[in-house]
Structures are given as structure tokens and as C-alpha cells.
Scaffold this active site. Structure first.
Site, PDB file in Angstrom:
ATOM      1  N   VAL A 129       0.835  -1.206   0.000  1.00  0.00           N
ATOM      2  CA  VAL A 129       0.000   0.000   0.000  1.00  0.00           C
ATOM      3  C   VAL A 129       0.867   1.254   0.000  1.00  0.00           C
ATOM      4  CG1 VAL A 129      -1.765   1.264   1.295  1.00  0.00           C
ATOM      5  CG2 VAL A 129      -1.837  -1.228   1.208  1.00  0.00           C
ATOM      6  N   GLU A 130       1.963   1.224   0.760  1.00  0.00           N
ATOM      7  CA  GLU A 130       2.795   2.418   0.920  1.00  0.00           C
ATOM      8  C   GLU A 130       3.650   2.714  -0.306  1.00  0.00           C
ATOM      9  OE1 GLU A 130       2.956   4.713   3.065  1.00  0.00           O
ATOM     10  OE2 GLU A 130       1.825   3.975   4.774  1.00  0.00           O
ATOM     11  N   SER A 131       4.311   1.704  -0.839  1.00  0.00           N
ATOM     12  CA  SER A 131       5.321   1.961  -1.873  1.00  0.00           C
ATOM     13  C   SER A 131       5.339   0.945  -2.997  1.00  0.00           C
ATOM     14  CB  SER A 131       6.705   1.971  -1.220  1.00  0.00           C
ATOM     15  OG  SER A 131       6.986   0.689  -0.659  1.00  0.00           O
TER      16      SER A 131
END
Length: 473
Positions: A129-131
Site C-alpha cells: 500500500v505504501e510503496s
């Protein structure tokens, strides 16, 4: 219907259908023998002997995804946002294949750390989700790395950010910091959903949303916090969507590449500074692959502030052996203290580089429209051949500019003919070799590091480069 219930209904239906087929086959009357044909039917292969013990039945080796599935612990979310994100991911199989390929380097290490802390295994998927497992991902909010730390939070959790390196991009250091931060948030909010929300928008943001609901006597669970920013309201549903796809990719028409349940990388002892290209060569890797495991380094020189570098597990011995045998300089770059207004083109020409090459090695440098430096500061330039340099390890961005002392390597003086060699009880000088440190030299010659520092006017933070002659007594 929740996502979990939907999965359960599907699995239950499939199981019931399978059982019904077995019962039907058992109850069906035996078929009459077939009419004889012109050619005899082939003899069927003999069935293998049954297994006496069910544990003896051969099963496919479980991979890392199965280990992750077993560790899932978060409850389903009753929100259509989960389905929206499932649809988004399931229609982008190429995107999933790319983040699985990148994540295959890091995921085993992350899973191990999550398990050690007894956290829900969904957290191991948070970098998706983040990167999307991009180790140098950089956002408009200046968040960086797999775990997308902003500068201030990174510093709070011990992630160094200076001229040489940005530990927000360090796979090991940033994973440890992210899990520390998430555990702190869970302790504060007593809910993993709220902890994840706070990881996205900050603990103050979540605390204000809770207070707003409490004032109106409303529930304070994650889905009830309508005052959260839209990005944060989608954040946990997005993670649950990724979890559901990993749990049963076939239900979404997807195939996820298997990842072995074994470590991909390890750490190896390394010199304080070494060219990235040299380090990659010693490990038998491409520069691209080396940087993917060591993404914290901002320059062509890897500064091993922890004394280690990261290499694939099967390259560790290769790196150690090649480093031990390497007899050339490990560093070909040094720092030049540039003045404000100095032309980058002139600096490049002075050091035998094109402006593009110099800019590539100093991508963070700020120039005006005429290509002149907006501020004074260190510039990375090639080290002159035939000269050994001592470069301070402290980061120039946060300390006074590093002074570079150049020491010419003296040549050996031939002994006059007919003169007997002078025998010394111990050598008075020593020429530094690749991999030497002040500590290793002191041990070898039975002296103290403080003595070497005083005799050679060095500091504990200096680096010794091959070819430098230092005094021993």
C-alpha cells in the site's frame, strides 16, 4: 455480506459440491461391460499402494505466501471500499506481478520481524500500500522508502538522513523503525485498525477524529470515524483488499508468483566507505541489484555507517573472499568544498568529468539558471590517481566541511651497494592495504589506536585508504 463471509461461502459451496459428487459416484449403479472392440483396450496402470499414515502423503512445499496467510489476524471490514480496491488490484495483474517481483527480495525478512513481534501478518503487506515495494519511493509529502517515513518521523525513530545516506530507504533499519512505530500506535489506540490509520495520517489526526465522535456519543471504531481524511478512510480497506487477494488469488482471476520461504539476503562486514560499483563487483552482482538491497546510499560511495552492507545470501561468501583478495583502492571519489556561485561546468572540467556525469553523482545539488551553485557545500568528485586521501566520515550536511588531506605515496629507496641491511626490531611505518582499519593495524603491531591517532594526527572518524603510509612509532 463481508469479504470473509463471501470467501467462506465460496469455499463451503465448493466443498459441498465435491462431497455430493463423491456420494453420487458411490451410489451410482455399475455400468454394463462395454461391447468388445476391434482392438483390445490398453491395460490400466496399477494404482500405488495406499499410505498407512496421512502424514506420509506428499504435499507441495509451502511457500512464503502460505506462511503469510496463516498469520492473518485482522477482522473483515464491513465497507464497500474493500470491494472497490479489490476490483482495482484484480484488473491490474501486471502491477501485482511487479510489486511481487520487487517484494520477493524483502518480504521474508519483513515476515520474520512481524512474527517475532507477534503482530498481525497483514502488516507485512503494508509496503504494498505504501510503496508497492519500491525501495526508493518518494512522495510529494517527502515520504521515502518501503515504509514511507516523512523526515520528522524518520528522525524520531532513529533513521539517519544526511548527505551520504537516507536510512528511511534502508530495508533493515526502516523495517525495524516502522514496526516500532506501529507497536507504539497500537499501544496508544488499542486497535490495529486505528494504529494503521494513525500510521497514515498521524496520531493527532486519529485522536481528533475520536474526540469528535466521543463528544457526540458516537462509536469510535475505525469505520465510525467519518472525520478522517479520505486517504486514511481508504487506507485500511486497501490493505484488507490486498490481504484478500493474497488469501485467495484464484477467486480474483489472478496468479501470484511463489516466493520461497527462506531468507533472500544477509549482512556482511564492509569497509566504512566503498564505491558502489566496486562493492557490486566484489559480490558478483549488477549495480542495479546491489542498490536494490542497499538503497539508503545517496552517492556513488556506499557509507557503511553500521559496518555492514546487504547482499544476497548466496553472494555473502563471494563478497568476503573477493574483498579479502582485493588489492586496489576501494574508493575512487572524494569531496570537494565548492563555493556559492561556482560553475558546475568548471568543477566538472577541473576534475575530468562532463557536467552530466558530475550532476549524476551529485543529484541533490541546487543550481541557478546559469548552472551555478546556489549554496556552498561539498561536491563529490573523482579522487586523483596516485594520491591516497583521508576523508572524514561525518556527513558534510550536518557538520563543518570535511577537510581532505592528500598524502603522496613515497617510493621505496634502493639500498646502496655493499651496505648491509639494517635490522629493526619492529617496523616504524606501515603502508595501508585494502580493508585495513586503525583497530586492525593496532592489533597487528601491538600498539594502541590512540597512539596511532596521535602519531599521524588523525581522528577516530577518519578512513584509511590503500597506499597511505602511517607511522607506527
Amino acid at each position: 455480506m463481508t469479504d470473509w463471509n463471501r470467501h467462506l461461502r465460496t469455499w463451503t459451496g465448493a466443498l459441498a459440491l465435491g462431497l455430493a459428487s463423491v456420494v453420487a459416484l458411490a451410489a451410482a449403479p455399475a455400468k454394463p461391460p462395454a461391447a468388445p472392440s476391434a482392438s483390445p483396450a490398453p491395460t490400466p496402470a496399477a494404482l500405488p499402494d495406499p499410505f498407512d499414515d496421512p502424514d506420509d502423503v506428499p504435499m507441495p512445499d509451502p511457500d512464503l505466501w502460505q506462511r503469510i496467510r496463516v498469520g492473518f489476524a485482522l477482522e473483515p471490514l464491513e465497507t464497500p471500499l474493500v470491494r472497490q480496491h479489490e476490483d482495482w488490484y484484480s484488473t491490474r495483474p501486471e502491477y501485482i506481478a511487479r510489486f511481487v517481483d520487487r517484494g520477493s527480495r524483502y518480504l521474508h525478512y519483513i515476515v520474520e520481524q512481524v512474527e517475532k513481534r507477534k503482530m498481525p501478518m497483514e502488516i507485512a503487506l503494508l509496503p504494498v500500500v505504501e510503496s508497492a515495494f519500491t525501495p526508493k519511493a518518494f512522495s510529494r509529502a517527502k515520504a521515502s522508502g518501503l515504509w514511507q517515513f516523512i523526515p520528522s518521523t524518520g528522525k524520531t525513530y532513529g533513521l539517519t538522513q544526511d548527505w551520504w545516506r537516507d536510512n528511511r530507504n534502508d530495508v533493515v533499519a526502516a523495517t525495524d523503525a516502522a514496526l516500532n512505530y506501529l507497536q507504539k500506535l497500537h499501544d496508544q489506540f488499542d486497535s490495529w485498525e486505528l494504529a494503521l490509520a494513525a500510521y497514515n495520517c498521524g496520531e493527532g489526526c486519529v485522536a481528533r477524529a475520536i474526540a469528535w465522535n466521543q463528544k457526540r456519543h458516537l462509536p469510535t471504531d475505525y469505520l465510525s470515524l467519518t472525520r478522517l481524511p479520505p486517504e486514511t478512510r481508504n487506507y485500511v480497506p486497501k490493505l484488507i483488499a490486498v490481504k484478500n487477494i493474497v488469501l485467495s488469488p484464484g477467486m480474483y482471476g489472478l496468479e501470484i508468483e511463489s516466493i520461497p520461504d527462506q531468507p533472500y539476503f544477509t549482512t556482511v562486514e564492509a569497509p566504512p566507505k566503498i564505491d558502489v560499483k566496486v562493492a557490486a563487483k566484489l559480490a558478483g552482482m549488477s549495480v542495479e541489484d546491489f542498490v536494490a538491497l542497499n538503497p539508503a546510499h545517496n552517492k556513488p560511495v556506499a557509507v557503511a555507517s553500521t559496518g555492514t552492507l546487504v547482499v544476497p545470501l548466496d553472494k555473502a561468501e563471494t563478497f568476503r573472499a573477493n574483498l579479502e583478495a582485493y588489492d586496489e583502492p576501494l574508493v575512487s571519489w572524494t569531496t570537494y568544498q565548492a563555493k556559492r556561485g561556482e560553475s558546475l561546468d568548471a568543477i566538472a572540467q577541473k576534475h575530468g568529468l562532463t557536467p552530466a556525469q558530475l550532476k549524476s553523482a551529485n543529484d541533490s545539488v541546487k543550481l541557478d539558471r546559469k548552472g551555478r551553485l546556489r549554496q556552498a557545500g561539498p561536491i563529490l568528485v573523482p579522487m586523483k590517481k596516485g594520491v591516497a586521501s583521508i576523508v572524514a566520515t561525518s556527513a558534510p550536511a550536518t557538520t563543518p566541511p570535511a577537510r581532505v588531506a592528500t598524502v603522496s605515496v613515497p617510493s621505496a629507496t634502493p639500498k646502496p651497494a655493499g651496505h648491509a641491511a639494517v635490522v629493526h626490531s619492529a617496523p616504524k611505518t606501515y603502508v595501508v592495504r585494502a580493508g585495513d582499519t586503525l583497530h586492525s593495524i593496532a592489533r597487528r603491531f601491538g600498539t594502541a589506536v590512540d597512539t596511532l591517532l596521535a602519531l599521524n594526527k588523525l581522528t577516530p572518524s577518519t578512513i584509511l585508504h590503500p597506499g597511505l603510509r602511517i607511522r607506527l612509532s
